[in-house]
Design an enzyme around this catalytic site. Structure first.
Site, PDB file in Angstrom:
ATOM      1  N   ASN A  95       0.878  -1.174   0.000  1.00  0.00           N
ATOM      2  CA  ASN A  95       0.000   0.000   0.000  1.00  0.00           C
ATOM      3  C   ASN A  95       0.910   1.216   0.000  1.00  0.00           C
ATOM      4  O   ASN A  95       1.439   1.615   1.032  1.00  0.00           O
ATOM      5  CB  ASN A  95      -0.909  -0.021   1.235  1.00  0.00           C
ATOM      6  CG  ASN A  95      -1.844   1.183   1.291  1.00  0.00           C
ATOM      7  OD1 ASN A  95      -1.778   2.076   0.455  1.00  0.00           O
ATOM      8  ND2 ASN A  95      -2.704   1.210   2.283  1.00  0.00           N
ATOM      9  N   LYS A 105       3.206   0.802   3.271  1.00  0.00           N
ATOM     10  CA  LYS A 105       2.749  -0.265   4.147  1.00  0.00           C
ATOM     11  C   LYS A 105       2.878  -1.597   3.401  1.00  0.00           C
ATOM     12  O   LYS A 105       2.675  -1.649   2.182  1.00  0.00           O
ATOM     13  CB  LYS A 105       1.290  -0.048   4.556  1.00  0.00           C
ATOM     14  CG  LYS A 105       1.060   1.190   5.400  1.00  0.00           C
ATOM     15  CD  LYS A 105      -0.419   1.327   5.762  1.00  0.00           C
ATOM     16  CE  LYS A 105      -0.670   2.591   6.569  1.00  0.00           C
ATOM     17  NZ  LYS A 105      -2.110   2.744   6.894  1.00  0.00           N
ATOM     18  N   ARG A 117      -2.673  -2.165  -3.339  1.00  0.00           N
ATOM     19  CA  ARG A 117      -3.883  -1.378  -3.091  1.00  0.00           C
ATOM     20  C   ARG A 117      -3.829  -0.138  -3.974  1.00  0.00           C
ATOM     21  O   ARG A 117      -2.870   0.634  -3.930  1.00  0.00           O
ATOM     22  CB  ARG A 117      -3.961  -0.941  -1.634  1.00  0.00           C
ATOM     23  CG  ARG A 117      -5.188  -0.066  -1.347  1.00  0.00           C
ATOM     24  CD  ARG A 117      -5.034   0.691  -0.061  1.00  0.00           C
ATOM     25  NE  ARG A 117      -6.209   1.533   0.205  1.00  0.00           N
ATOM     26  CZ  ARG A 117      -6.137   2.777   0.648  1.00  0.00           C
ATOM     27  NH1 ARG A 117      -4.964   3.325   0.870  1.00  0.00           N
ATOM     28  NH2 ARG A 117      -7.232   3.469   0.886  1.00  0.00           N
ATOM     29  N   HIS A 131     -13.024   2.177   0.666  1.00  0.00           N
ATOM     30  CA  HIS A 131     -12.951   1.097   1.666  1.00  0.00           C
ATOM     31  C   HIS A 131     -13.443  -0.220   1.095  1.00  0.00           C
ATOM     32  O   HIS A 131     -13.911  -1.098   1.829  1.00  0.00           O
ATOM     33  CB  HIS A 131     -13.761   1.447   2.927  1.00  0.00           C
ATOM     34  CG  HIS A 131     -13.230   2.636   3.683  1.00  0.00           C
ATOM     35  ND1 HIS A 131     -14.060   3.616   4.191  1.00  0.00           N
ATOM     36  CD2 HIS A 131     -11.959   3.011   3.989  1.00  0.00           C
ATOM     37  CE1 HIS A 131     -13.307   4.537   4.792  1.00  0.00           C
ATOM     38  NE2 HIS A 131     -12.040   4.195   4.680  1.00  0.00           N
ATOM     39  N   HIS A 134     -17.760   1.042   8.397  1.00  0.00           N
ATOM     40  CA  HIS A 134     -16.298   1.055   8.499  1.00  0.00           C
ATOM     41  C   HIS A 134     -15.921   2.366   9.169  1.00  0.00           C
ATOM     42  O   HIS A 134     -15.888   3.422   8.537  1.00  0.00           O
ATOM     43  CB  HIS A 134     -15.671   0.947   7.109  1.00  0.00           C
ATOM     44  CG  HIS A 134     -14.171   1.014   7.119  1.00  0.00           C
ATOM     45  ND1 HIS A 134     -13.369  -0.082   6.895  1.00  0.00           N
ATOM     46  CD2 HIS A 134     -13.320   2.055   7.324  1.00  0.00           C
ATOM     47  CE1 HIS A 134     -12.095   0.276   6.967  1.00  0.00           C
ATOM     48  NE2 HIS A 134     -12.043   1.577   7.228  1.00  0.00           N
ATOM     49  N   LEU A 135     -15.659   2.308  10.481  1.00  0.00           N
ATOM     50  CA  LEU A 135     -15.419   3.510  11.254  1.00  0.00           C
ATOM     51  C   LEU A 135     -13.985   3.542  11.756  1.00  0.00           C
ATOM     52  O   LEU A 135     -13.650   2.944  12.784  1.00  0.00           O
ATOM     53  CB  LEU A 135     -16.396   3.579  12.443  1.00  0.00           C
ATOM     54  CG  LEU A 135     -17.884   3.478  12.100  1.00  0.00           C
ATOM     55  CD1 LEU A 135     -18.725   3.536  13.365  1.00  0.00           C
ATOM     56  CD2 LEU A 135     -18.297   4.572  11.122  1.00  0.00           C
ATOM     57  N   GLY A 136     -13.134   4.210  10.991  1.00  0.00           N
ATOM     58  CA  GLY A 136     -11.754   4.417  11.389  1.00  0.00           C
ATOM     59  C   GLY A 136     -11.459   5.897  11.298  1.00  0.00           C
ATOM     60  O   GLY A 136     -12.362   6.728  11.412  1.00  0.00           O
ATOM     61  N   ALA A 137     -10.188   6.273  11.096  1.00  0.00           N
ATOM     62  CA  ALA A 137      -9.867   7.682  10.877  1.00  0.00           C
ATOM     63  C   ALA A 137     -10.605   8.186   9.642  1.00  0.00           C
ATOM     64  O   ALA A 137     -11.159   9.277   9.619  1.00  0.00           O
ATOM     65  CB  ALA A 137      -8.361   7.852  10.715  1.00  0.00           C
ATOM     66  N   ARG A 168     -11.589  14.759   8.194  1.00  0.00           N
ATOM     67  CA  ARG A 168     -12.359  15.122   7.007  1.00  0.00           C
ATOM     68  C   ARG A 168     -13.739  15.619   7.413  1.00  0.00           C
ATOM     69  O   ARG A 168     -14.373  15.068   8.307  1.00  0.00           O
ATOM     70  CB  ARG A 168     -12.501  13.927   6.067  1.00  0.00           C
ATOM     71  CG  ARG A 168     -11.192  13.464   5.448  1.00  0.00           C
ATOM     72  CD  ARG A 168     -11.417  12.261   4.563  1.00  0.00           C
ATOM     73  NE  ARG A 168     -10.160  11.716   4.081  1.00  0.00           N
ATOM     74  CZ  ARG A 168      -9.917  10.418   3.962  1.00  0.00           C
ATOM     75  NH1 ARG A 168     -10.847   9.521   4.277  1.00  0.00           N
ATOM     76  NH2 ARG A 168      -8.743   9.991   3.525  1.00  0.00           N
ATOM     77  N   ASP A 218      -8.213  11.569  17.925  1.00  0.00           N
ATOM     78  CA  ASP A 218      -8.406  10.230  18.467  1.00  0.00           C
ATOM     79  C   ASP A 218      -9.753  10.124  19.172  1.00  0.00           C
ATOM     80  O   ASP A 218     -10.017  10.876  20.128  1.00  0.00           O
ATOM     81  CB  ASP A 218      -7.269   9.896  19.435  1.00  0.00           C
ATOM     82  CG  ASP A 218      -7.430   8.519  20.041  1.00  0.00           C
ATOM     83  OD1 ASP A 218      -7.280   7.531  19.306  1.00  0.00           O
ATOM     84  OD2 ASP A 218      -7.713   8.446  21.252  1.00  0.00           O
ATOM     85  N   GLY A 243     -11.032   0.620  13.224  1.00  0.00           N
ATOM     86  CA  GLY A 243     -10.554   0.977  14.559  1.00  0.00           C
ATOM     87  C   GLY A 243     -11.618   1.415  15.545  1.00  0.00           C
ATOM     88  O   GLY A 243     -11.765   0.830  16.624  1.00  0.00           O
ATOM     89  N   GLY A 266     -15.009   1.443  15.070  1.00  0.00           N
ATOM     90  CA  GLY A 266     -16.135   0.512  15.062  1.00  0.00           C
ATOM     91  C   GLY A 266     -15.879  -0.743  15.874  1.00  0.00           C
ATOM     92  O   GLY A 266     -16.776  -1.281  16.524  1.00  0.00           O
ATOM     93  N   GLU A 318      -7.922  -5.656   5.622  1.00  0.00           N
ATOM     94  CA  GLU A 318      -7.852  -5.244   4.227  1.00  0.00           C
ATOM     95  C   GLU A 318      -6.678  -5.884   3.496  1.00  0.00           C
ATOM     96  O   GLU A 318      -6.781  -6.225   2.317  1.00  0.00           O
ATOM     97  CB  GLU A 318      -7.774  -3.720   4.148  1.00  0.00           C
ATOM     98  CG  GLU A 318      -9.030  -3.035   4.677  1.00  0.00           C
ATOM     99  CD  GLU A 318      -8.932  -1.523   4.642  1.00  0.00           C
ATOM    100  OE1 GLU A 318      -9.089  -0.946   3.548  1.00  0.00           O
ATOM    101  OE2 GLU A 318      -8.700  -0.922   5.702  1.00  0.00           O
TER     102      GLU A 318
END
Length: 402
Positions: free
Chosen positions: A9, A16, A92, A180, A208-211, A241, A282, A331, A333, A385
């Site tokens: 990625n 990554k 990705r 996502h 899908h609840l992350g940053a 965002r 955070d 993260g 979620g 992912e």
């Protein structure tokens, strides 16, 4: 053929990676990230999952993606007991446009199509392409591109079209695409297995609840609507965002603050969301400060939850209330019982009731947290992912050899 798949990625200043062994089933044996490529503050974090060995290096001299990937190979070769060779590399790629909707073997035409979609993802696609080009120089094995937008290619025109001149869609490809996708692909597969039912019979609302955060309405195993749009900026309020916003904000800020379009876009992507409201990215910290009495952090949490519930209700209607499960992943979620509670609070009339103890209990893996008698199940599904990309990469390569 070798016995491992490397997943990459590639970001603008990061790389990554994850390596999956294929000895029995795809199993992650090493993963890591290089951050700050080209910067004196570059750092490398590498984990060998076979022997639970972690390597962290600060101030590493990684001048570009090519030297970064060479460093990755060096780290993988240092893994004790690792003798697999790379059989395929899965990449990705954030945006495939309308042309690339399924994972594809990388060819010159595929690279041209990814480049064509650069205006739709100017922050991501150039870096994704760079990762592909560097990997092609270092590996002779097949390269596969897996697109974030691909899962959402089943969305019907009534859901993906904007109310703008049709020529903008025809000439520029301006429409809802969604992101996502690899996460949603993994979620659908796992939930279908859990319920022991064919994927094509599965109806879920996936959160899908992350940053970065989004929701998807999934009917008969396929996406029919999602919250993100042309770019990942649209939809939910996220860590930095803004999510949905009146486009008139551009004209107002240009006039009152003398800001350029680029500056405004940067603010909406990097300085807005819950961070813009309360100064904290955070979610755990936001909740802690809210509970301590901070009005701004309470407001940020309320705005965040309000937008989730708004789309949850809309997608419930899209699916006609015939839903197998509401799924929380990524993260926030997966880890925040408070966010899950607030998102589902008062939805008993819709057939959604959480069990307080199950929701608050620690646990690993997929688990159900709905109350007894809840018509619709509520699931926590830890997403993976990288594994989804590895699996799709294998499928594409195997099909090409069939």
């Amino acid at each position: 053929m070798g016995r491992s798949v490397l997943v990459l990625n590639s970001g603008s200043s990061s790389l990554k990676y994850a390596l999956y062994s294929l000895k029995q089933k795809a199993t992650c044996i090493a993963k890591g990230v290089i951050e700050g490529i080209g910067s004196p503050k570059c750092s490398i974090t590498h984990r060998n999952l076979q022997v639970e060995q972690n390597v962290k290096m600060q101030g590493s001299a990684v001048k570009d993606h090519s030297s970064g990937l060479k460093k990755v190979l060096e780290l993988l070769r240092l893994d004790k007991g690792h003798s697999d060779t790379v059989f395929a590399v899965g990449h990705r790629v954030v945006h495939g446009g309308e042309q690339l909707t399924k994972p594809a073997l990388v060819t010159e035409n595929v690279k041209k199509a990814i480049e064509k979609a650069v205006p739709l993802a100017p922050l991501h696609n150039p870096s994704n392409l760079e990762g592909i080009r560097v990997a092609e120089e270092l590996f002779t094995c097949p390269q596969v591109a897996v697109f974030d937008t691909g899962f959402h290619s089943t969305i019907p025109p009534k859901a993906y079209m904007y109310g703008i001149p049709y020529s903008y869609y025809e000439e520029l490809g301006l429409r809802r695409y969604g992101f996502h996708g690899t996460s949603y692909e993994y979620i659908v597969t796992q939930v279908a297995k859990h319920f022991e039912k064919p994927r094509k019979e599965l109806n879920i609302i996936a959160c899908h609840l992350g940053a970065g955060a989004s929701l998807a309405a999934i009917k008969n195993g396929s996406c029919i609507d999602t919250t993100m749009g042309i770019t990942p900026l649209e939809g939910l309020v996220m860590a930095t965002r803004s999510g949905d916003i009146d486009p008139a904000v551009f004209e107002i800020l240009e006039s009152s603050r003398k800001m350029s379009i680029g500056q405004i876009s940067s603010v909406l992507n990097k300085e807005s969301g819950i961070y813009g409201i309360c100064g904290e990215k955070d979610m755990k910290t936001v909740i802690e400060l809210s509970e301590a009495g901070s009005e701004k952090h309470t407001l940020a949490l309320q705005v965040y939850i309000h937008r989730i519930r708004k789309y949850l209700g809309a997608f419930y209607l899209h699916l006609g209330g015939r839903i197998d499960a509401v799924v929380f992943s990524a993260g926030v979620g997966e880890r925040s019982s408070i966010v899950r509670h607030m998102a589902c609070c008062g939805l008993e009339l819709l057939g959604i009731t959480l069990d307080k103890d199950k929701n608050q209990a620690d646990g690993d893996g997929l688990r159900e947290i709905q109350a007894e008698g809840s018509r619709i199940k509520v699931l926590i599904v830890p997403t993976d992912e990288e594994l989804a990309i590895a699996q799709q990469t294998l499928e594409v390569v195997n099909e090409s050899h069939a």
